[in-house]
Design an enzyme around this catalytic site. Sequence first.
Site, PDB file in Angstrom:
ATOM      1  N   MET A  30       0.841  -1.200   0.000  1.00  0.00           N
ATOM      2  CA  MET A  30       0.000   0.000   0.000  1.00  0.00           C
ATOM      3  C   MET A  30       0.881   1.257   0.000  1.00  0.00           C
ATOM      4  SD  MET A  30      -3.459  -0.876   2.049  1.00  0.00           S
ATOM      5  CE  MET A  30      -2.848  -0.554   3.694  1.00  0.00           C
ATOM      6  N   GLY A  31       2.162   1.096  -0.306  1.00  0.00           N
ATOM      7  CA  GLY A  31       3.050   2.257  -0.386  1.00  0.00           C
ATOM      8  C   GLY A  31       3.527   2.710   0.980  1.00  0.00           C
ATOM      9  N   ASN A  32       4.052   3.954   1.027  1.00  0.00           N
ATOM     10  CA  ASN A  32       4.704   4.477   2.232  1.00  0.00           C
ATOM     11  C   ASN A  32       5.762   3.473   2.698  1.00  0.00           C
ATOM     12  OD1 ASN A  32       4.263   5.194   5.615  1.00  0.00           O
ATOM     13  ND2 ASN A  32       4.918   6.676   4.121  1.00  0.00           N
ATOM     14  N   LEU A  33       6.664   3.208   1.778  1.00  0.00           N
ATOM     15  CA  LEU A  33       7.559   2.056   1.929  1.00  0.00           C
ATOM     16  C   LEU A  33       8.607   2.249   3.022  1.00  0.00           C
ATOM     17  CD1 LEU A  33       8.086   1.257  -1.851  1.00  0.00           C
ATOM     18  CD2 LEU A  33       6.366   0.344  -0.276  1.00  0.00           C
ATOM     19  N   HIS A  34       8.915   1.142   3.697  1.00  0.00           N
ATOM     20  CA  HIS A  34       9.962   1.124   4.711  1.00  0.00           C
ATOM     21  C   HIS A  34      10.839  -0.102   4.467  1.00  0.00           C
ATOM     22  CE1 HIS A  34       7.493  -1.960   6.542  1.00  0.00           C
ATOM     23  NE2 HIS A  34       6.494  -1.113   6.743  1.00  0.00           N
ATOM     24  N   HIS A  37       9.237  -3.508   3.604  1.00  0.00           N
ATOM     25  CA  HIS A  37       8.835  -3.675   2.198  1.00  0.00           C
ATOM     26  C   HIS A  37      10.061  -3.967   1.324  1.00  0.00           C
ATOM     27  CE1 HIS A  37       5.537  -0.776   3.570  1.00  0.00           C
ATOM     28  NE2 HIS A  37       4.848  -1.803   3.130  1.00  0.00           N
ATOM     29  N   GLN A  61     -10.518  -2.648   1.889  1.00  0.00           N
ATOM     30  CA  GLN A  61     -10.029  -3.362   3.075  1.00  0.00           C
ATOM     31  C   GLN A  61     -10.030  -2.467   4.311  1.00  0.00           C
ATOM     32  OE1 GLN A  61      -6.001  -4.191   1.331  1.00  0.00           O
ATOM     33  NE2 GLN A  61      -5.275  -3.760   3.396  1.00  0.00           N
ATOM     34  N   ASP A  77       8.695   9.347  -3.125  1.00  0.00           N
ATOM     35  CA  ASP A  77       9.696   8.678  -2.305  1.00  0.00           C
ATOM     36  C   ASP A  77       9.637   7.159  -2.512  1.00  0.00           C
ATOM     37  OD1 ASP A  77      11.766   9.135  -0.446  1.00  0.00           O
ATOM     38  OD2 ASP A  77      10.515   8.189   1.096  1.00  0.00           O
ATOM     39  N   ASP A  78       8.428   6.632  -2.612  1.00  0.00           N
ATOM     40  CA  ASP A  78       8.265   5.183  -2.832  1.00  0.00           C
ATOM     41  C   ASP A  78       8.907   4.756  -4.151  1.00  0.00           C
ATOM     42  OD1 ASP A  78       6.812   5.089  -0.505  1.00  0.00           O
ATOM     43  OD2 ASP A  78       4.859   4.860  -1.468  1.00  0.00           O
ATOM     44  N   GLN A  81      12.653   4.693  -3.878  1.00  0.00           N
ATOM     45  CA  GLN A  81      13.150   3.536  -3.115  1.00  0.00           C
ATOM     46  C   GLN A  81      13.044   2.245  -3.930  1.00  0.00           C
ATOM     47  OE1 GLN A  81      12.515   3.113   1.154  1.00  0.00           O
ATOM     48  NE2 GLN A  81      11.021   4.760   1.025  1.00  0.00           N
ATOM     49  N   GLY A 149       4.594 -10.445   3.889  1.00  0.00           N
ATOM     50  CA  GLY A 149       5.286 -10.455   5.170  1.00  0.00           C
ATOM     51  C   GLY A 149       4.509 -11.213   6.240  1.00  0.00           C
ATOM     52  N   GLU A 150       5.259 -11.888   7.106  1.00  0.00           N
ATOM     53  CA  GLU A 150       4.630 -12.542   8.272  1.00  0.00           C
ATOM     54  C   GLU A 150       4.131 -11.509   9.276  1.00  0.00           C
ATOM     55  OE1 GLU A 150       7.491 -15.225   9.924  1.00  0.00           O
ATOM     56  OE2 GLU A 150       7.095 -16.777   8.427  1.00  0.00           O
ATOM     57  N   LYS A 151       4.573 -10.264   9.133  1.00  0.00           N
ATOM     58  CA  LYS A 151       4.060  -9.181   9.976  1.00  0.00           C
ATOM     59  C   LYS A 151       2.521  -9.218  10.011  1.00  0.00           C
ATOM     60  CE  LYS A 151       3.518  -4.899  11.668  1.00  0.00           C
ATOM     61  NZ  LYS A 151       2.298  -4.465  11.075  1.00  0.00           N
ATOM     62  N   ASP A 152       1.937  -9.452   8.825  1.00  0.00           N
ATOM     63  CA  ASP A 152       0.478  -9.573   8.709  1.00  0.00           C
ATOM     64  C   ASP A 152       0.166 -11.072   8.586  1.00  0.00           C
ATOM     65  OD1 ASP A 152      -0.397  -6.586   8.254  1.00  0.00           O
ATOM     66  OD2 ASP A 152       1.406  -6.906   7.063  1.00  0.00           O
ATOM     67  N   SER A 187       6.269  -0.604  10.501  1.00  0.00           N
ATOM     68  CA  SER A 187       4.920  -0.469   9.953  1.00  0.00           C
ATOM     69  C   SER A 187       4.684   0.974   9.553  1.00  0.00           C
ATOM     70  CB  SER A 187       3.887  -0.880  11.011  1.00  0.00           C
ATOM     71  OG  SER A 187       2.598  -0.416  10.639  1.00  0.00           O
ATOM     72  N   SER A 188       3.944   1.160   8.464  1.00  0.00           N
ATOM     73  CA  SER A 188       3.610   2.531   8.039  1.00  0.00           C
ATOM     74  C   SER A 188       2.837   3.246   9.138  1.00  0.00           C
ATOM     75  CB  SER A 188       2.767   2.492   6.768  1.00  0.00           C
ATOM     76  OG  SER A 188       3.470   1.797   5.763  1.00  0.00           O
ATOM     77  N   ARG A 189       2.067   2.502   9.918  1.00  0.00           N
ATOM     78  CA  ARG A 189       1.227   3.137  10.940  1.00  0.00           C
ATOM     79  C   ARG A 189       2.029   3.563  12.180  1.00  0.00           C
ATOM     80  NH1 ARG A 189      -3.071  -0.667   8.889  1.00  0.00           N
ATOM     81  NH2 ARG A 189      -4.663   0.684   7.981  1.00  0.00           N
TER      82      ARG A 189
HETATM   83  P1  AMP Z   1       1.428  -2.980   3.431  1.00  0.00           P
HETATM   84  O1  AMP Z   1       1.997  -1.929   2.551  1.00  0.00           O
HETATM   85  O2  AMP Z   1       1.371  -2.603   4.870  1.00  0.00           O
HETATM   86  O3  AMP Z   1       0.131  -3.540   2.891  1.00  0.00           O
HETATM   87  O4  AMP Z   1       2.464  -4.178   3.391  1.00  0.00           O
HETATM   88  C1  AMP Z   1       2.878  -4.752   2.163  1.00  0.00           C
HETATM   89  C2  AMP Z   1       3.623  -6.023   2.443  1.00  0.00           C
HETATM   90  O5  AMP Z   1       4.748  -5.750   3.278  1.00  0.00           O
HETATM   91  C3  AMP Z   1       2.763  -7.054   3.198  1.00  0.00           C
HETATM   92  O6  AMP Z   1       3.031  -8.351   2.675  1.00  0.00           O
HETATM   93  C4  AMP Z   1       3.254  -6.909   4.608  1.00  0.00           C
HETATM   94  O7  AMP Z   1       3.077  -8.086   5.378  1.00  0.00           O
HETATM   95  C5  AMP Z   1       4.730  -6.616   4.384  1.00  0.00           C
HETATM   96  N1  AMP Z   1       5.307  -5.961   5.564  1.00  0.00           N
HETATM   97  C6  AMP Z   1       4.812  -4.902   6.241  1.00  0.00           C
HETATM   98  N2  AMP Z   1       5.585  -4.616   7.305  1.00  0.00           N
HETATM   99  C7  AMP Z   1       6.590  -5.534   7.315  1.00  0.00           C
HETATM  100  C8  AMP Z   1       7.714  -5.792   8.181  1.00  0.00           C
HETATM  101  N3  AMP Z   1       7.946  -5.042   9.255  1.00  0.00           N
HETATM  102  N4  AMP Z   1       8.530  -6.824   7.876  1.00  0.00           N
HETATM  103  C9  AMP Z   1       8.289  -7.599   6.778  1.00  0.00           C
HETATM  104  N5  AMP Z   1       7.261  -7.413   5.936  1.00  0.00           N
HETATM  105  C10 AMP Z   1       6.413  -6.398   6.194  1.00  0.00           C
END
Ligand code: AMP
Length: 293
Positions: A30-34, A37, A61, A77-78, A81, A149-152, A187-189
């Site tokens: 969903m962008g706002n990459l870290h 990502h 969602q 920025d995204d 990166q 990511g296993e984060k989610d 996390s972006s949040r």
């Molecule tokens: P999002 O942009 O938040 O929808 O995340 C995009 C993808 O990045 C999803 O598969 C997330 O599970 C993964 N992701 C988000 N945060 C992390 C993290 N801290 N470590 C690894 N993967 C992540």
Amino acid sequence: MQTLRDISALHAQTAAWRQQGQSIALVPTMGNLHAGHLALMAAARAQADRVLATIFVNPIQFVAGEDFADYPRTEADDRRQLAEAGVDAVFMPTVTELFPAGQSRHTRVQVPDLDNVLCGASRPGHFTGVATIVTKLLNLTQPDVALFGEKDYQQLLVIRRLCTDLALPVRIVGLPTLREADGLALSSRNAYLSASERAIAPRLYEILTALATQLAADAEILTDESLTMLEAEACKQLASAGFQPDYVAIRHADDLRVPENGADRQNLRILAAAQLGRARLIDNVPVLLKHKP
Ligand code: AMP
């Protein structure tokens, strides 16, 4: 790096790659990459000839009252990166490109049992929105492999299940959570946290890790009541630290079922969600059982 904004440009690009016999790895975001990502992008590079990222803040969602309008959008920025990470193309469609007939009239993909528990119980419709957009992105891009990511963690299981049930010809790869030095999952949040909340935030991971260590020793012999008590105790610890806990749950890692006694306890995952100020934080850890002689 190619920036593809509509479906026809996306199809032209993927068709060209296919014609050259090249495989494709998809990384939806969903962008706002870290850095989390970017770790997915790096892993994708090792999985296929071409890496295709998507950036789409998916309206369906977000549950009513959530942060869809405020979700950080940082396109320039995204893109920088992603280019630096060696991504070949990014697909960043508008909402009307993906929902031309409107969001409410769009077909939905539901994943029974997995989509209405834990985060699905607190965010009704969230995982249906995720499952629908991921199915659509997989159909649009036809990748060989897609990385998440296993984060989610619950999201990862929802996606694995829908690919199996709908016989989608794609390999799903899950990658470990990337964390700050103090343990907070990237996390972006996290940007929503004030300085004092940011100082508290790593407690979530600490509390889950401590619980996982405790369970590693005796998960197989604990009663169901003891597991419930441990979950409640972890919620209390979160509340004392300043969170408003949503849940802490000890579940089977394969399908989030409540684990039975004995062997069912050999593959557990602890998942949690808690509000901290404006941010709803989620995290999860595996339980690595100590093998007894
Ligand atoms: P999002 O942009 O938040 O929808 O995340 C995009 C993808 O990045 C999803 O598969 C997330 O599970 C993964 N992701 C988000 N945060 C992390 C993290 N801290 N470590 C690894 N993967 C992540």
